[in-house]
Structure formats: structure tokens, C-alpha cells
Write an enzyme that holds these catalytic residues in place. Structure first.
Site, PDB file in Angstrom:
ATOM      1  N   ARG A  72      -8.388   1.432  10.808  1.00 20.77           N
ATOM      2  CA  ARG A  72      -8.119   0.002  10.968  1.00 20.77           C
ATOM      3  C   ARG A  72      -9.235  -0.705  11.708  1.00 20.77           C
ATOM      4  O   ARG A  72      -9.219  -1.917  11.838  1.00 20.77           O
ATOM      5  CB  ARG A  72      -6.808  -0.208  11.726  1.00 20.77           C
ATOM      6  CG  ARG A  72      -5.634   0.035  10.824  1.00 20.77           C
ATOM      7  CD  ARG A  72      -4.415  -0.666  11.315  1.00 20.77           C
ATOM      8  NE  ARG A  72      -3.378  -0.580  10.304  1.00 20.77           N
ATOM      9  CZ  ARG A  72      -2.093  -0.740  10.541  1.00 20.77           C
ATOM     10  NH1 ARG A  72      -1.687  -0.994  11.750  1.00 20.77           N
ATOM     11  NH2 ARG A  72      -1.231  -0.672   9.572  1.00 20.77           N
ATOM     12  N   ARG A  76       0.564  -9.344  13.440  1.00 19.47           N
ATOM     13  CA  ARG A  76       0.001  -8.264  12.618  1.00 19.47           C
ATOM     14  C   ARG A  76      -1.042  -8.805  11.649  1.00 19.47           C
ATOM     15  O   ARG A  76      -2.077  -8.176  11.426  1.00 19.47           O
ATOM     16  CB  ARG A  76       1.108  -7.555  11.831  1.00 19.47           C
ATOM     17  CG  ARG A  76       1.993  -6.694  12.690  1.00 19.47           C
ATOM     18  CD  ARG A  76       3.241  -6.271  11.957  1.00 19.47           C
ATOM     19  NE  ARG A  76       2.983  -5.246  10.946  1.00 19.47           N
ATOM     20  CZ  ARG A  76       3.867  -4.883  10.028  1.00 19.47           C
ATOM     21  NH1 ARG A  76       5.047  -5.473   9.959  1.00 19.47           N
ATOM     22  NH2 ARG A  76       3.582  -3.934   9.177  1.00 19.47           N
ATOM     23  N   ARG A 118      12.286  -7.300   4.497  1.00 18.14           N
ATOM     24  CA  ARG A 118      12.336  -5.843   4.449  1.00 18.14           C
ATOM     25  C   ARG A 118      13.409  -5.289   5.391  1.00 18.14           C
ATOM     26  O   ARG A 118      13.562  -5.748   6.511  1.00 18.14           O
ATOM     27  CB  ARG A 118      10.961  -5.305   4.858  1.00 18.14           C
ATOM     28  CG  ARG A 118      10.706  -3.911   4.427  1.00 18.14           C
ATOM     29  CD  ARG A 118       9.247  -3.717   4.191  1.00 18.14           C
ATOM     30  NE  ARG A 118       8.542  -3.519   5.452  1.00 18.14           N
ATOM     31  CZ  ARG A 118       7.330  -2.925   5.526  1.00 18.14           C
ATOM     32  NH1 ARG A 118       6.727  -2.522   4.425  1.00 18.14           N
ATOM     33  NH2 ARG A 118       6.739  -2.793   6.669  1.00 18.14           N
ATOM     34  N   ARG A 151      12.928  -3.869  11.156  1.00 14.87           N
ATOM     35  CA  ARG A 151      12.036  -3.293  12.161  1.00 14.87           C
ATOM     36  C   ARG A 151      11.473  -4.388  13.048  1.00 14.87           C
ATOM     37  O   ARG A 151      11.211  -5.488  12.584  1.00 14.87           O
ATOM     38  CB  ARG A 151      10.876  -2.570  11.461  1.00 14.87           C
ATOM     39  CG  ARG A 151      11.196  -1.128  11.160  1.00 14.87           C
ATOM     40  CD  ARG A 151      10.231  -0.491  10.197  1.00 14.87           C
ATOM     41  NE  ARG A 151       8.862  -1.023  10.260  1.00 14.87           N
ATOM     42  CZ  ARG A 151       7.914  -0.653   9.392  1.00 14.87           C
ATOM     43  NH1 ARG A 151       8.176   0.198   8.431  1.00 14.87           N
ATOM     44  NH2 ARG A 151       6.715  -1.154   9.494  1.00 14.87           N
ATOM     45  N   LYS A 166       0.823  -1.215   0.000  1.00 14.51           N
ATOM     46  CA  LYS A 166       0.000   0.000   0.000  1.00 14.51           C
ATOM     47  C   LYS A 166       0.858   1.267   0.000  1.00 14.51           C
ATOM     48  O   LYS A 166       0.551   2.212  -0.715  1.00 14.51           O
ATOM     49  CB  LYS A 166      -0.895   0.046   1.248  1.00 14.51           C
ATOM     50  CG  LYS A 166      -1.844  -1.116   1.392  1.00 14.51           C
ATOM     51  CD  LYS A 166      -2.790  -0.917   2.571  1.00 14.51           C
ATOM     52  CE  LYS A 166      -2.088  -0.862   3.922  1.00 14.51           C
ATOM     53  NZ  LYS A 166      -1.485  -2.124   4.355  1.00 14.51           N
TER      54      LYS A 166
END
Ligand code: ZN
Length: 209
Positions: A88, A166, A122, A155, A13
Site C-alpha cells: 500500500r 480510507r 456491505r 464493519r 479486488k
């Protein structure tokens, strides 16, 4: 144009929002970025959200809504925006609807196994925040940012345990928004798998319809 981007973490996104932002001339407002800035600046809100984010959980609605309301009041958000990471939950969506309603809600569909591969690879720059991927978008020198030579890191919320949390959180709390916006006739569903340029094209085609 006021747009909301929905989709699991790692659906791309943010990447598509950055591309669309340039084209549409409206800001890309990412709650993840707003939260990370608050944590980095050590604000009262930042201290509250730091631990929640590290464990992969969701920041409470009232804190999130306050942060977004502040951002939407800034001058560049007057002509429109792309919201990424907000709303959310249904209460967040209701709060937004009272402030200013979105024109369209774009849902990027990506399967869980693809999400895990994308997120666990990532790497982020400690200094400038640029995002790389071990396989899909590696830096010129492994572990080092191309822009400023700073070390890259994973992260906390991109570590495998946190990714699972998540995804579960997303399916439970955010997926009901897909129905909610569907009933309002605002939902556009897009296949989020593939190169950013291909996903962007699908997004543009869906907007034109
Ligand atoms: Zn950097």
C-alpha cells in the site's frame, strides 16, 4: 504467476481475486483478512492493529511487511499468489521487491461515488466472514447469513466516516504505487465498474496481452 491487485477499497479486488484464484490455482492473500484473523485471535499484532483498523487508518509498514512475509513463506505460496491490500506504500513495495518480485500489477479503476455506494451497503457475517450487500447481494433473510444463520453487521471500516478516511488514505499513499509499477512496466489498468464476471473477463484479456 505472482500478481498484485491495486485499487481503492470497494473496487472489488477481493471478489475478482477469489475468482482468479480458482482459475490460476494460486492463493488469494488479503492483508485485510490476515489482519482480521490476527485481531480475532487476539495476537500481539492483532491488538496493535485493532484500533488503527477501526478508525480507517493504515497499519504501519513494519507490522504489515512482517505479516505478509510470514504468509508468503507458507507452502501454497511457492507457485504464486494474488496479493490484495499489499503493498500500500512505496516502502512496502520496496520490501516486497526484495523478498520476491511480482510479475504483474493489476490496477482496478473505480470512481469514488461508486466505492461509497458499494462499501456502505456491505454487510459481513460475524461467524463465517461471508460478505453480502444490501442491494447487490442481499441474504435470503434480511440481516441473517445464508450459510449459518448468524447476524450480519457493518464493519467499522465500512461506516461512512471511515470510508472517506480510507479513500483519502488510498489516494495519498497508494496511488503513487501506480506510477512506481508503471515505470517498471508491470502495470495493467482495468475498468473495475460492473458485474464481477465482466471485470474478470477484462482481467483475463489484459493478462493475455
Ligand atoms: Zn455466516
Amino acid at each position: 504467476m505472482k500478481l498484485i491487485f491495486l485499487g481503492p477499497p470497494g473496487a472489488g479486488k477481493g471478489t475478482i481475486a477469489d475468482l482468479a484464484m480458482q482459475e490460476l490455482g494460486i492463493p488469494h492473500i488479503s492483508t485485510g483478512d490476515l489482519f482480521r484473523a490476527a485481531v480475532k485471535n487476539g495476537t500481539a499484532l492483532g491488538l496493535k492493529v485493532k484500533d488503527i483498523m477501526a478508525s480507517g487508518g493504515l497499519v504501519p509498514d513494519d507490522l504489515t511487511i512482517a505479516l505478509v512475509a510470514e504468509r508468503l513463506a507458507e507452502g501454497d505460496a511457492k507457485k504464486g499468489w494474488i496479493l490484495d491490500g499489499f503493498p500500500r506504500t512505496i516502502p512496502q513495495a520496496e520490501a516486497l521487491e526484495k523478498m520476491t518480485a511480482a510479475d504483474k500489477v493489476v490496477n482496478f479503476e473505480v470512481a469514488d461515488d461508486i466505492v461509497v455506494g458499494r462499501l456502505s451497503g456491505r454487510r459481513m457475517c460475524k461467524t463465517c466472514g461471508k460478505i453480502y450487500h444490501e442491494k447487490n447481494m442481499p441474504p435470503k433473510v434480511a440481516g441473517i447469513c445464508d450459510v449459518d444463520g448468524s447476524p450480519l453487521y457493518t464493519r467499522d471500516d465500512d461506516k461512512e466516516g471511515a470510508i472517506k478516511v480510507r479513500l483519502d488514505t488510498y489516494r495519498k499513499q497508494t496511488a503513487p504505487l501506480i506510477d512506481w509499477y508503471g515505470k517498471k512496466g508491470k502495470l495493467l489498468t482495468i475498468d473495475g465498474v460492473g458485474a464481477p464476471a465482466a471485470v474478470l473477463q477484462r482481467f483475463q484479456a489484459a493478462l493475455k496481452k
